[in-house]
Scaffold this active site. Structure first.
Site, PDB file in Angstrom:
ATOM      1  N   LYS A  21       0.831  -1.197   0.000  1.00  0.00           N
ATOM      2  CA  LYS A  21       0.000   0.000   0.000  1.00  0.00           C
ATOM      3  C   LYS A  21       0.872   1.256   0.000  1.00  0.00           C
ATOM      4  O   LYS A  21       2.033   1.228   0.433  1.00  0.00           O
ATOM      5  CB  LYS A  21      -0.879   0.036   1.266  1.00  0.00           C
ATOM      6  CG  LYS A  21      -1.980  -0.999   1.315  1.00  0.00           C
ATOM      7  CD  LYS A  21      -2.744  -0.882   2.629  1.00  0.00           C
ATOM      8  CE  LYS A  21      -3.880  -1.894   2.700  1.00  0.00           C
ATOM      9  NZ  LYS A  21      -4.968  -1.575   1.760  1.00  0.00           N
ATOM     10  N   ARG A  81     -10.689 -11.226   1.519  1.00  0.00           N
ATOM     11  CA  ARG A  81     -11.567 -12.249   0.934  1.00  0.00           C
ATOM     12  C   ARG A  81     -10.901 -13.632   0.979  1.00  0.00           C
ATOM     13  O   ARG A  81     -11.592 -14.649   0.991  1.00  0.00           O
ATOM     14  CB  ARG A  81     -11.942 -11.847  -0.492  1.00  0.00           C
ATOM     15  CG  ARG A  81     -10.815 -11.804  -1.481  1.00  0.00           C
ATOM     16  CD  ARG A  81     -11.103 -10.929  -2.685  1.00  0.00           C
ATOM     17  NE  ARG A  81     -11.109  -9.515  -2.337  1.00  0.00           N
ATOM     18  CZ  ARG A  81     -11.357  -8.539  -3.207  1.00  0.00           C
ATOM     19  NH1 ARG A  81     -11.613  -8.826  -4.479  1.00  0.00           N
ATOM     20  NH2 ARG A  81     -11.340  -7.280  -2.833  1.00  0.00           N
TER      21      ARG A  81
END
Length: 491
Positions: A271, A345
Site C-alpha cells: 500500500k 476475501r
C-alpha cells in the site's frame, strides 16, 4: 455509567442537572412545576434561549425543582424529531456533560416529541449516551481526569416497567461497541492474532455459555485452508482461526464471520505509505464480532451463535504470497492471487467454508473492512449490505434503520461474476476497477452459495479518519445485535 428510570415528582428529584430539550415552536411541559416554568419562560423571553438546533443554555439554582441546574437544549424548529436526529442530539449533550461538574443528569422524556416510542428512546438513548462517554486512554503516560458524570436518569411522568429493561439492553449493546472500539484502537504491535485469541479465551472464562476454540496457522494449513495460509504466512506473527460458540439454545446456529487482519501492509502489493497507520483498523469486522458476542452473552439471548474470526497479519515477509500464485481453498476451489492487497476475501473464504462444514449454520453473516471501493460508493455513513436472501438482507437493513447504524442494499448479480474469471484457476481474487466492492462480494458468494448468507462491507464505517475524532466507531455492533435480538424474539 449507571442508568436509571424515574417518575419521582420533579420538586423532589435530586440531581446535578435537569435536561430539558425544547424546539423553538414547543411550549414547556406541564410536568414542570409552575415556579420552574415561570423561570424558564422569563429566561426565554429575555432572549437567552431560542431553541435553535444544538443550542445549550444553563440555569443555576432554578426555582421549584431539587436539581441544582437546568440545561435547556435546542432542537430546532420541528415539533417532532426523527429517531436519528434524537440520537445525535442525545450524544452531543452527553459529550458536553462529560467535561462538566455534573455527577447525575436527568433527561426529561416528556418535553420532546419523537417519532419513536419511549422504549426505543430509552434503549437507543442509553446506548448513545454510553457511547458518547467512551474514552481510550490506555497509552497516555498521564491519564486525563475522569469525567464527573456517573449517573444518567431518564425521567417519565408515568411509571413504565418496560423502560428499565430497555435501558439494560442499550447498555449491553454499548458494552459490545466499547469492546469493538477498544480492539480497533489498540496499536498493531499489541493487537495481533494471538492477542485476539487471548481476548477470546478471556470471554470464554467470563461467560458460562461461551466456549472458545483456537485453530493454529499450522492446523489451518493441514486442514486445507490454502487461502488463509497464503495470507498468514507472510508474517512472523502466527495467524489463527478463533471460534467462539455461544449455546443459549439448541438447533442449528446463526454464524458471524469476521475479517481479522490485525495490520494490512498490502503484502507484496504494498500500500502507499500515507495513512497506512489506519490499517490497524482492518480487523474491524473481527472487532464487531467480538463486540456482538459480548452483547449476546450479557443479555443471555436464547440463541445458538457460532462466531468465527480469521486473524492474520498481511505482511511482505520473505515467505509472503506473490501476485500470480495459485492456492487451493478449503472448499476445493482454486484462486489465482493477482493482488495480495485483496487478502480479506482470502482469509474469509476459508472461514466461511469451515463454519459451514463444521457447524451447519442456518444463516451466515460475514463482516469485513473489505474494499476501498465501498468507501467510494457509500462514504462513511452506510455499510454495504449484500445477501443471497432478500429476507435476510432486509432484516439487517431494518436492524440498521432501527438503531441508526444504517446499511444500504447492493447488487449481487451473476453478471459481475465473469470479472473474476481466471485463465489458470477457478477464479482470481480481484475483478478489476469496475464495481470493486461488488466483485469482492461475488467472490465470497462463491463460498456461500448453499447457505442463507449476507456480507457487510464496513470499510467506510468501522473507523473515523484523521483529527481529534479519529478512532474505531464500534459499528456495526448495533446493527448486528439488533438483528440477533430480533432473531431471539422470533424464537
Amino acid at each position: 455509567m449507571e442508568y436509571a428510570i424515574s417518575h419521582t415528582a420533579l420538586p423532589k428529584l435530586k440531581a446535578d442537572c435537569l435536561i430539558i430539550p425544547l424546539s423553538s415552536a414547543s411550549s414547556l411541559p406541564e410536568s414542570l412545576p409552575d415556579e420552574t416554568r415561570e423561570t424558564v419562560e422569563a429566561f426565554i423571553k429575555a432572549g437567552d434561549f431560542s431553541g435553535n438546533k444544538g443550542q445549550m443554555a444553563w440555569l443555576h439554582q432554578p426555582a421549584g425543582v431539587a436539581a441544582s441546574r437546568l440545561l435547556l437544549v435546542g432542537c430546532g424548529d420541528k415539533t417532532e424529531l426523527d429517531g436519528l436526529t434524537f440520537l445525535k442530539l442525545l450524544g452531543r449533550v452527553s459529550k458536553t456533560l462529560q467535561g462538566g461538574p455534573a455527577k447525575h443528569a436527568v433527561w426529561l422524556l416528556d418535553t420532546l416529541t419523537v417519532n419513536k416510542d419511549l422504549q426505543w428512546q430509552v434503549r437507543e438513548g442509553t446506548r448513545v449516551t454510553e457511547e458518547a462517554a467512551y474514552r481510550f486512554d490506555l497509552y497516555r503516560s498521564k491519564t486525563p481526569k475522569a469525567a464527573s458524570l456517573k449517573k444518567w436518569t431518564f425521567w417519565h411522568q408515568a411509571g413504565d416497567a418496560g423502560l428499565k429493561k430497555a435501558s439494560k439492553v442499550g447498555k449491553a449493546v454499548a458494552a459490545g461497541s466499547a469492546l469493538a472500539r477498544d480492539l480497533g484502537n489498540l496499536p498493531p504491535n499489541d493487537c495481533y492474532p494471538e492477542y485476539l485469541a487471548g481476548r477470546a479465551r478471556e470471554l470464554g472464562r467470563e461467560y458460562e455459555k461461551l466456549s472458545v476454540k483456537i485453530i493454529s496457522q499450522a492446523q489451518a494449513e493441514k486442514m486445507g485452508m490454502g487461502a488463509f495460509h497464503a495470507v498468514a504466512k507472510g508474517s512472523t506473527r502466527e495467524g489463527c482461526l478463533i471460534v467462539m460458540e455461544y449455546k443459549g439454545a439448541s438447533g442449528a446456529p446463526v454464524s458471524l464471520v469476521g475479517k481479522g487482519i490485525t495490520f494490512d501492509t498490502g503484502g507484496i502489493s504494498l500500500k502507499p505509505g500515507a495513512n497506512m497507520d489506519e490499517m490497524k483498523y482492518d480487523m474491524g469486522g473481527a472487532a464487531s464480532v467480538f463486540g456482538s458476542v459480548k452483547t449476546v452473552c450479557e443479555l443471555k439471548l436464547p440463541i445458538h451463535l457460532v462466531a468465527v474470526v480469521a486473524a492474520a497479519e498481511n505482511m511482505p515477509d520473505g515467505g509472503a504470497t506473490r501476485p500470480g500464485d495459485i492456492v487451493k481453498t478449503l472448499s476445493g476451489q482454486t484462486v489465482e492471487i493477482l493482488n495480495t492487497d485483496a487478502e480479506g476475501r482470502l482469509v474469509l473464504c476459508d472461514a466461511l467454508t469451515y463454519v459451514q462444514q463444521k457447524h451447519k449454520p442456518h444463516t451466515v453473516i460475514d463482516i469485513a473492512t473489505l474494499t476501498g471501493a465501498c468507501v467510494v460508493a457509500l462514504g462513511s455513513h452506510a455499510q454495504a449490505v449484500y445477501s443471497n436472501n432478500d429476507e435476510l438482507g432486509e432484516a439487517l437493513l431494518e436492524a440498521g434503520r432501527t438503531t441508526g447504524d444504517r446499511g444500504w442494499p447492493m447488487p449481487l448479480w451473476e453478471d459481475y461474476q465473469s470479472q473474476l474469471d481466471s485463465p489458470f484457476a477457478d477464479m482470481q481474487n480481484i475483478g478489476g476497477p469496475k464495481g470493486g466492492s461488488i466483485t469482492a462480494a461475488c467472490f465470497l458468494h462463491r463460498f456461500a452459495r448453499d447457505v442463507k448468507w449476507a456480507h457487510l462491507d464496513i470499510a467506510g464505517t468501522a473507523w473515523t479518519s484523521g483529527g481529534k475524532e479519529k478512532g474505531a466507531s464500534g459499528r456495526p455492533v448495533p446493527m448486528l445485535t439488533r438483528y440477533l435480538i430480533n432473531l431471539a424474539e422470533q424464537g
